[in-house]
Design an enzyme around this catalytic site. Sequence first.
Site, mmCIF file in Angstrom:
data_model
loop_
_atom_site.group_PDB
_atom_site.id
_atom_site.type_symbol
_atom_site.label_atom_id
_atom_site.label_comp_id
_atom_site.label_asym_id
_atom_site.label_seq_id
_atom_site.Cartn_x
_atom_site.Cartn_y
_atom_site.Cartn_z
ATOM 1 N N SER A 62 25.516 20.494 17.755
ATOM 2 C CA SER A 62 25.309 19.045 17.894
ATOM 3 C C SER A 62 24.515 18.635 19.123
ATOM 4 O O SER A 62 24.036 17.499 19.181
ATOM 5 C CB SER A 62 26.665 18.352 18.000
ATOM 6 O OG SER A 62 27.010 17.774 16.790
ATOM 7 N N LYS A 118 21.214 17.176 18.635
ATOM 8 C CA LYS A 118 21.053 15.804 18.123
ATOM 9 C C LYS A 118 20.453 14.887 19.182
ATOM 10 O O LYS A 118 19.619 14.030 18.891
ATOM 11 C CB LYS A 118 22.416 15.243 17.692
ATOM 12 C CG LYS A 118 23.027 15.964 16.497
ATOM 13 C CD LYS A 118 24.475 15.541 16.274
ATOM 14 C CE LYS A 118 25.062 16.233 15.040
ATOM 15 N NZ LYS A 118 26.509 16.026 14.895
ATOM 16 N N TYR A 136 17.866 20.431 9.459
ATOM 17 C CA TYR A 136 18.964 20.148 10.396
ATOM 18 C C TYR A 136 19.816 21.401 10.641
ATOM 19 O O TYR A 136 20.218 21.677 11.775
ATOM 20 C CB TYR A 136 19.819 18.999 9.830
ATOM 21 C CG TYR A 136 21.147 18.816 10.516
ATOM 22 C CD1 TYR A 136 21.238 18.137 11.728
ATOM 23 C CD2 TYR A 136 22.321 19.337 9.961
ATOM 24 C CE1 TYR A 136 22.466 17.977 12.368
ATOM 25 C CE2 TYR A 136 23.546 19.174 10.585
ATOM 26 C CZ TYR A 136 23.608 18.502 11.793
ATOM 27 O OH TYR A 136 24.824 18.358 12.421
ATOM 28 N N TYR A 183 31.879 12.840 20.806
ATOM 29 C CA TYR A 183 32.728 12.622 19.628
ATOM 30 C C TYR A 183 33.660 11.431 19.847
ATOM 31 O O TYR A 183 33.255 10.456 20.491
ATOM 32 C CB TYR A 183 33.497 13.907 19.287
ATOM 33 C CG TYR A 183 32.621 15.122 19.069
ATOM 34 C CD1 TYR A 183 31.777 15.198 17.956
ATOM 35 C CD2 TYR A 183 32.626 16.187 19.950
ATOM 36 C CE1 TYR A 183 30.981 16.314 17.736
ATOM 37 C CE2 TYR A 183 31.838 17.302 19.721
ATOM 38 C CZ TYR A 183 31.016 17.357 18.624
ATOM 39 O OH TYR A 183 30.222 18.459 18.414
ATOM 40 N N VAL A 222 30.064 21.955 18.772
ATOM 41 C CA VAL A 222 31.257 22.693 18.364
ATOM 42 C C VAL A 222 31.226 24.183 18.723
ATOM 43 O O VAL A 222 32.223 24.867 18.524
ATOM 44 C CB VAL A 222 31.533 22.541 16.850
ATOM 45 C CG1 VAL A 222 31.994 21.145 16.523
ATOM 46 C CG2 VAL A 222 30.331 22.945 16.023
HETATM 47 N N1 GLU Z 1 25.984 21.953 12.659
HETATM 48 C C1 GLU Z 1 27.280 21.362 12.861
HETATM 49 C C2 GLU Z 1 27.637 20.477 11.710
HETATM 50 O O1 GLU Z 1 26.765 19.833 11.171
HETATM 51 C C3 GLU Z 1 27.239 20.602 14.157
HETATM 52 C C4 GLU Z 1 28.580 20.099 14.518
HETATM 53 C C5 GLU Z 1 28.743 19.742 15.958
HETATM 54 O O2 GLU Z 1 28.375 20.506 16.863
HETATM 55 O O3 GLU Z 1 29.297 18.668 16.169
HETATM 56 O O4 GLU Z 1 28.777 20.411 11.334
#
Ligand code: GLU
Length: 339
Positions: A83, A86, A209, A261, A279
């Site tokens: 994440s 992002k 993604y 989060y 994560v």
């Molecule tokens: N690639 C993970 C997903 O889409 C990223 C989750 C994360 O790091 O929050 O679930």
Amino acid sequence: MIQTDLSDVPQRVSTGDLPSLSRVGRLITDAHERYASNDDGIVADYIPALAEADPSWFGISLVGVNGSRHAVGDVDVAFSIQSISKAFMFALMCERYGREELVARIGVNNTGLPFDSVMAVELNDGRPLNPMVNAGAIGTTALVPGENIDERWTIVREGLSAFAGRPLEMSEEVYESETRTNDRNRAIARLVYSYGRMAVDPAEAVEVYTRQCSLMVTADDLAVMGATLADGGVNPITGQRVVSNEASSDTLAVMASCGMYERSGEWLFEIGTPAKSGVSGGIVSIAPGKGATGLFSPRLDFAGNSVRGQHAAAYISCALGFNMFASSPHAREKSSLAH
Ligand code: GLU
């Protein structure tokens, strides 16, 4: 809320500069020592490849906007960026399309719901709400221009690599593991698409993604990437301008409100920095105008944030003056006393 006992750490107030190099080095080492034996939290396993992480890994790296570097612990261990990508993708797309377009298409408000929430999309007429949750992140990646998946992937990999100042490579293992288990992300992307809010094939957006999340980084890379946003979009190690000042500050604002989060509000309250976690156990915590810390330790809290990473980031923020909200009265008393 994560409670970090800092009663013995004098709060340093932000002055615009990092403390002296030797002091930063000592404080980073202190942060590592203080939390290295904390075994709270669990390693993520919903993507099977992530479960292979050694729970004892713990690395902290700090890069200043002046190019200074400090590191302690497992800062060379590679892990998938997940994440954390992002935030940097949002910066790249902000740069390309401008903030109005991104606000209109994605949004910049916290959902208050888990990162992979379908409800958040349903409740908001298909609008993803922010780029730090999966709906908004897949929507942001869907904006990457290109005729096909490979062209778009090249732009993503090169853009994120520019932030890191070195060519980042994808882990086939993580990518395959996530591809086998990402039905939920496919569903989210299709849902956003069904509302007419995604211009490309949702399956292709999820494909790019998923590759993006499987790029391998180290705590050191995260520090350089964060320091680039702290430095108005210029990578302090390579000197390359990666994004504009405006794209940097817009990204930092979204990180501040949505980067951790469901703990984003608590993080801002306690630690006071724009940050993003993932994560696989990484966190990047940024002090605009000063530098950034890359932290890595795979045991996570319920929301998906590294437990040791949060504690160490809290310590560093307090001891180095990273908290954006900390201030002290102007030194008027001293000057009036002097005259
Ligand atoms: N690639 C993970 C997903 O889409 C990223 C989750 C994360 O790091 O929050 O679930």
